[in-house]
Design an enzyme around this catalytic site. Structure first.
Site, PDB file in Angstrom:
ATOM      1  N   LYS A  93       0.853  -1.193   0.000  1.00 30.43           N
ATOM      2  CA  LYS A  93       0.000   0.000   0.000  1.00 30.43           C
ATOM      3  C   LYS A  93       0.875   1.224   0.000  1.00 30.43           C
ATOM      4  CE  LYS A  93      -4.057   1.916   0.226  1.00 30.43           C
ATOM      5  NZ  LYS A  93      -3.614   2.820  -0.859  1.00 30.43           N
ATOM      6  N   GLN A 114       7.107   3.807   3.956  1.00 24.72           N
ATOM      7  CA  GLN A 114       5.708   3.388   3.963  1.00 24.72           C
ATOM      8  C   GLN A 114       5.503   2.110   4.781  1.00 24.72           C
ATOM      9  OE1 GLN A 114       3.790   5.559   1.828  1.00 24.72           O
ATOM     10  NE2 GLN A 114       2.055   4.850   3.024  1.00 24.72           N
ATOM     11  N   LYS A 129       5.463   1.832  -3.003  1.00 22.35           N
ATOM     12  CA  LYS A 129       5.371   3.185  -3.562  1.00 22.35           C
ATOM     13  C   LYS A 129       5.639   3.100  -5.053  1.00 22.35           C
ATOM     14  CE  LYS A 129       4.578   7.384  -1.883  1.00 22.35           C
ATOM     15  NZ  LYS A 129       3.595   7.727  -0.845  1.00 22.35           N
ATOM     16  N   GLY A 168      -2.902   8.051  -4.336  1.00 18.08           N
ATOM     17  CA  GLY A 168      -2.318   9.263  -4.888  1.00 18.08           C
ATOM     18  C   GLY A 168      -1.142   9.752  -4.058  1.00 18.08           C
ATOM     19  N   ASP A 169      -0.386  10.653  -4.626  1.00 18.54           N
ATOM     20  CA  ASP A 169       0.716  11.338  -3.951  1.00 18.54           C
ATOM     21  C   ASP A 169       0.901  12.639  -4.719  1.00 18.54           C
ATOM     22  OD1 ASP A 169       2.932  10.697  -1.787  1.00 18.54           O
ATOM     23  OD2 ASP A 169       4.021  11.599  -3.449  1.00 18.54           O
TER      24      ASP A 169
END
Length: 446
Positions: A93, A114, A129, A168-169
């Site tokens: 994730k 993460q 990621k 999203g990022d």
């Protein structure tokens, strides 16, 4: 980077040899390994099982070509990434970042961080990621759509609701998630919760847009209250960045006076007008300097570094990695800052963190303080699995509780391992131990 433990020194040396010139990744690994010194002393079983040797190496690294056609008919090529770092406690994730600065080092540092961030939420999510060096700024909707469709055509081979769930990022908002989800559904012929941050009409969660900024403020409030008996009310706040995290941290913060983007920063002594910022950034996709054309008394300064010279009680770096350096920390300390909490991923350099901690400034590290976004992404996954939709109040309440628990888990770990109040150490240890335990149970495969 120096270590008391020969084991950690050897692990870090191996990482440096395998990943030369990946400065962001090496910085992230070094910071975590330093924090794990007391764990290594007390837990020889973790050393014996080679847990730390394994956790610093991604389970899978995917790099691929992304060809697309611009509006003039010219073929463009970008590079896509997905780093599936650790799945010991759940499916991978982590967000997708679209920005020219994206490279293997950046994506690997984000994926590594993460792991521990997701662990801290208490939700069953592994760490990953991804992204691309594509820049959506200045592109038409049609160009962004063509890029997203090409990107997802390859990425779809490697993700799934129970395998890897991107979000999203930077550079990836509702528009980009929508284009990617549409392509995934077209290719796989299934409607699943494979992406989070979706629109409300097709499986998204209320409060997801606000989650990282709101969560940052919930964490900071708990840190202020429990460590110093202070409160947000009446405090002057400076926030770097002007994207999603900064905007919704601004909405929660009481007396925000400055914001920035990659080009410069604005100061509004009467308090930032959030409705103006949202119109510029979310609707018009413009630059923050346009704010001064619409608000009397506001000023704009080229170069975002100077934002940390603006006097404040609370600083929330929400732009990008390593934006707050030692010089910036000196300026904040001189101006009487009492708390710094990271809304971006690794926005403070090691020198800055050391200076802030030495000066007695409360410091909330990113993997704890900015975990609100992925927490609500996890809640979106739960809603998708149950075919349910919770109210804004339900999601926001769960987010608040998760962020409060993250603070206390980090603080308690810092106390248990003889670094009371050092939330960098506490967050790293608390996040690591849950993953390490899962890896121990699952054997050398993980």
């Amino acid at each position: 980077m120096t270590f008391k433990s020969e084991y950690l020194a050897r692990v870090y040396d191996d990482v440096c040899k395998r990943n030369p010139n990946e400065k962001e990744f090496l910085q992230a690994v070094g910071e975590v390994l330093e924090s794990l010194e007391p764990v290594v002393e007390r837990r020889p079983d973790i050393v014996e099982a080679g847990i730390i040797d394994r956790i610093v190496e991604p389970e899978r690294q995917i790099i691929f070509r992304v060809p697309w056609v611009d509006d003039s008919g010219k073929v463009r090529v970008n590079r896509g990434f997905r780093i599936q770092f650790n799945s010991a406690i759940g499916p991978y994730k982590g967000g997708l970042r679209l920005h020219p600065s994206v490279n293997a080092s950046v994506i690997k540092f984000l994926g590594f961080e993460q792991i521990f961030k997701n662990s801290l939420t208490g939700l069953p999510m592994g760490g990953g990621k991804g992204g691309s060096d594509f820049d959506p700024k200045g592109k038409s909707d049609a160009e962004v759509m063509r890029f997203c469709q090409s990107f997802m055509t390859e990425l779809s081979k490697h993700i799934g609701a129970d395998t890897d769930v991107p979000a999203g990022d930077i550079g990836v908002g509702a528009r980009e998630i929508g284009f990617m989800y549409g392509q995934y559904k077209r290719l796989r012929n299934e409607f699943t919760g494979v992406l989070t941050g979706k629109g409300l009409s097709y499986g998204g969660s209320l409060a997801r847009t606000e989650a990282t900024g709101f969560g940052l403020c919930y964490f900071t409030q708990e840190m202020l209250k429990c460590m110093k008996g202070e409160f947000f009310e009446g405090k002057t706040v400076v926030i770097s960045g002007s994207g999603n995290v900064a905007i919704y941290a601004c909405k929660k913060a009481t007396e925000l006076v400055a914001m920035s983007n990659f080009n410069g920063y604005i100061v509004d002594p009467d308090g930032i007008k959030l409705d103006v910022v949202k119109q510029i950034k979310e609707v018009e996709r413009g630059r923050i300097k346009e704010y001064v054309e619409r608000v009397d008394g506001a000023t704009y300064t080229e170069g975002c570094h100077g934002i940390w010279t603006v006097k404040c009680d609370i600083a929330l770096p929400c732009a990008t990695q390593n934006e707050l350096d030692g010089e910036s920390a000196d300026a904040l300390i001189a101006n009487g800052v009492i708390a710094v909490a990271e809304g971006a991923n690794m926005p403070s350099t090691p020198e800055a963190i050391a200076k802030l901690q030495a000066a007695g400034v409360m410091f909330g590290p990113a993997k704890a303080a900015n975990a609100g976004g992925v927490a609500v992404s996890g809640l979106e996954m739960s809603q998708n699995s149950e075919r349910l939709s919770w109210t804004f109040e339900e999601v926001d309440g769960k987010l608040h509780d998760i962020m409060v628990n993250i603070f206390h888990n980090a603080y308690n770990a810092s106390k248990e391992y003889d670094h009371e109040g050092n939330l960098v150490v506490g967050a790293n240890i608390a996040g690591f131990l849950k993953v390490a335990d899962a890896m121990m149970w699952q054997g050398v495969a993980y």
